[in-house]
Design a protein around this motif. Sequence first.
Motif, PDB file in Angstrom:
ATOM      1  N   ILE A  13       0.875  -1.173   0.000  1.00  0.00           N
ATOM      2  CA  ILE A  13       0.000   0.000   0.000  1.00  0.00           C
ATOM      3  C   ILE A  13       0.913   1.224   0.000  1.00  0.00           C
ATOM      4  O   ILE A  13       1.676   1.436   0.940  1.00  0.00           O
ATOM      5  CB  ILE A  13      -0.912   0.024   1.243  1.00  0.00           C
ATOM      6  CG1 ILE A  13      -1.852  -1.177   1.247  1.00  0.00           C
ATOM      7  CG2 ILE A  13      -1.717   1.333   1.292  1.00  0.00           C
ATOM      8  CD1 ILE A  13      -2.568  -1.392   2.572  1.00  0.00           C
ATOM      9  N   ASP A  14       0.855   1.985  -1.078  1.00  0.00           N
ATOM     10  CA  ASP A  14       1.638   3.216  -1.204  1.00  0.00           C
ATOM     11  C   ASP A  14       0.653   4.373  -1.119  1.00  0.00           C
ATOM     12  O   ASP A  14       0.026   4.747  -2.110  1.00  0.00           O
ATOM     13  CB  ASP A  14       2.396   3.223  -2.528  1.00  0.00           C
ATOM     14  CG  ASP A  14       3.240   4.486  -2.718  1.00  0.00           C
ATOM     15  OD1 ASP A  14       3.228   5.354  -1.823  1.00  0.00           O
ATOM     16  OD2 ASP A  14       3.900   4.596  -3.760  1.00  0.00           O
ATOM     17  N   GLN A  15       0.501   4.931   0.072  1.00  0.00           N
ATOM     18  CA  GLN A  15      -0.492   5.966   0.307  1.00  0.00           C
ATOM     19  C   GLN A  15       0.165   7.329   0.116  1.00  0.00           C
ATOM     20  O   GLN A  15       0.915   7.802   0.964  1.00  0.00           O
ATOM     21  CB  GLN A  15      -1.082   5.829   1.714  1.00  0.00           C
ATOM     22  CG  GLN A  15      -2.461   6.456   1.859  1.00  0.00           C
ATOM     23  CD  GLN A  15      -2.454   7.928   1.544  1.00  0.00           C
ATOM     24  OE1 GLN A  15      -1.857   8.726   2.265  1.00  0.00           O
ATOM     25  NE2 GLN A  15      -3.083   8.324   0.439  1.00  0.00           N
ATOM     26  N   GLY A  16      -0.119   7.977  -1.016  1.00  0.00           N
ATOM     27  CA  GLY A  16       0.539   9.219  -1.382  1.00  0.00           C
ATOM     28  C   GLY A  16      -0.320  10.443  -1.170  1.00  0.00           C
ATOM     29  O   GLY A  16      -1.458  10.367  -0.696  1.00  0.00           O
ATOM     30  N   THR A  17       0.202  11.594  -1.583  1.00  0.00           N
ATOM     31  CA  THR A  17      -0.453  12.872  -1.335  1.00  0.00           C
ATOM     32  C   THR A  17      -1.714  13.048  -2.165  1.00  0.00           C
ATOM     33  O   THR A  17      -2.692  13.629  -1.693  1.00  0.00           O
ATOM     34  CB  THR A  17       0.525  14.021  -1.634  1.00  0.00           C
ATOM     35  OG1 THR A  17       1.740  13.796  -0.912  1.00  0.00           O
ATOM     36  CG2 THR A  17      -0.053  15.352  -1.218  1.00  0.00           C
ATOM     37  N   THR A  18      -1.715  12.561  -3.383  1.00  0.00           N
ATOM     38  CA  THR A  18      -2.877  12.770  -4.253  1.00  0.00           C
ATOM     39  C   THR A  18      -3.659  11.491  -4.518  1.00  0.00           C
ATOM     40  O   THR A  18      -4.729  11.540  -5.118  1.00  0.00           O
ATOM     41  CB  THR A  18      -2.446  13.381  -5.596  1.00  0.00           C
ATOM     42  OG1 THR A  18      -1.490  12.507  -6.225  1.00  0.00           O
ATOM     43  CG2 THR A  18      -1.807  14.739  -5.387  1.00  0.00           C
ATOM     44  N   GLY A  19      -3.125  10.341  -4.100  1.00  0.00           N
ATOM     45  CA  GLY A  19      -3.832   9.088  -4.342  1.00  0.00           C
ATOM     46  C   GLY A  19      -3.146   7.926  -3.649  1.00  0.00           C
ATOM     47  O   GLY A  19      -2.065   8.077  -3.065  1.00  0.00           O
TER      48      GLY A  19
END
Length: 496
Positions: A8-14
């Motif tokens: 799970i790569d939880q980023g700033t825009t998605g």
Amino acid sequence: MKDFVLAIDQGTTGSTVALMDGRGRICASVNYEFPQHFPQPGWVEHRPADIWHSVEKGIRAVLRKRVCTPAQIAAIGITNQRETTVLWDRDTGEALNNAIVWQCRRTSDFTESLKSAGHEKMVRRKAGLVLDPYFSASKFRWLLQNTRGIGRKLRAGKVAGGTIDSYLIWQLSAGDAHVTDVSNASRTSLMDLKRCDWDSELLDLFEVPGSILPRVVPSSAVLAHTKGVKGLPDGIPIAGVAGDQQAALFGQACFTPGDVKCTYGTGSFIVMNTGDKVLQSRSRLLSTLAWQLGEGGKPVYALEGGAFICGAAVQWLRDELQIIKSAPEIEALARQVEDHAGVEFVPALTGLGAPHWAPEARGSLTGLTRGTGRAHIARATLDAMALQNADILLAMERDLGKRMKPLRVDGGAAANNLLMQIQADILGRKLIRPKVIETTVAGACYLAGLGVGMWSGVGEIRKIWEAEQEFRVQIKPARRRERLASWQKALERTLL
């Protein structure tokens, strides 16, 4: 056979959810964006429920690709936007307010007051960080002072707080685990870098009760297990966690002191492995914790500098100026001109990060003439992305007292060949791009796989990593000096 890792790569825009097999190949990946909220100038927020729903949706979607069954998932790895801060209810798991995003500048006055009172030296010594609204501590304080009903919940012991990794682990484990790894904890300004635990003096300074914070744990170990997650069986180990930039450093196999990488994402982040030593920067770069492998493992430290706006500058050209329709178009548009033709774009749209640390700086677009066109602005934007990084990398060299190793690059914008060549030319150093440029995902997978024994150690992971392309310097030193001088003049005008 359990031979896949779910990341799970939880980023700033998605949020990206991906699957990696035992040979280090990313076999499937999906991404779901979620809304950004800007309630006031300089403020940036996310709804935590939007983040969690994007992750849930991603898990279900990646499994529909039928690369593996849920029963074949050996472990889950998490990597995340780091300093973004959230409070939630311990009983329901529901957020008590919107999350304050790392880009948000609302606490500038408070951090400036601490700086004026002479507290920065202590914060730098213990936490390795400068006093800036970028980091989580002042965001926690703001939420604790501005969330309705928080006092009653605090008195009842109902408030949990953390960065996004903690929030996701809580959701994935149905509230059974409230933990954060050392790399994320090192970005709060509340952890003592050498002790790898919360520090009472820092907690008091920022008025954050330690009771709301998660337990600090290693980056690679079994930290929790899934429970009640749609599409996943209960009991899958959550075995790898790291902030996105530390995960990228690990995913780039930067395991030796002096190894350095740059990730081109919403912002750009340069991180250098400094081994088991905390290197105090003379150039206002950040000392941070890279990772810790296993309970009792020796912490690995890093030196970091980040530009708040990198890929976000391209989004701004697309969404606000509307000179491109999609982000990838910028490369072809910028290639229409030979150079920036005197146009300088300083993308201080949310202030300036390292090594300037000017939260109130605002962006500027200068050097315009009647002959300036869309292509010149596009080229100036790519130049700016590379020039910001050169400021940081050259400061790192000054701190080290020697030239650094070739720069490993990754992130979405690393696919832009023109940008990579500009970066090599402006920096005067060779760049190496790996076959897998989404190395945050790779790093989360490697950490989780190590945590459950899929790989024996970093030596095995080093053999997995492969280079895809090198970018060598193509301009003369005199031209580089001229370009850097023009940029410095533009910066000075912005910082006035």
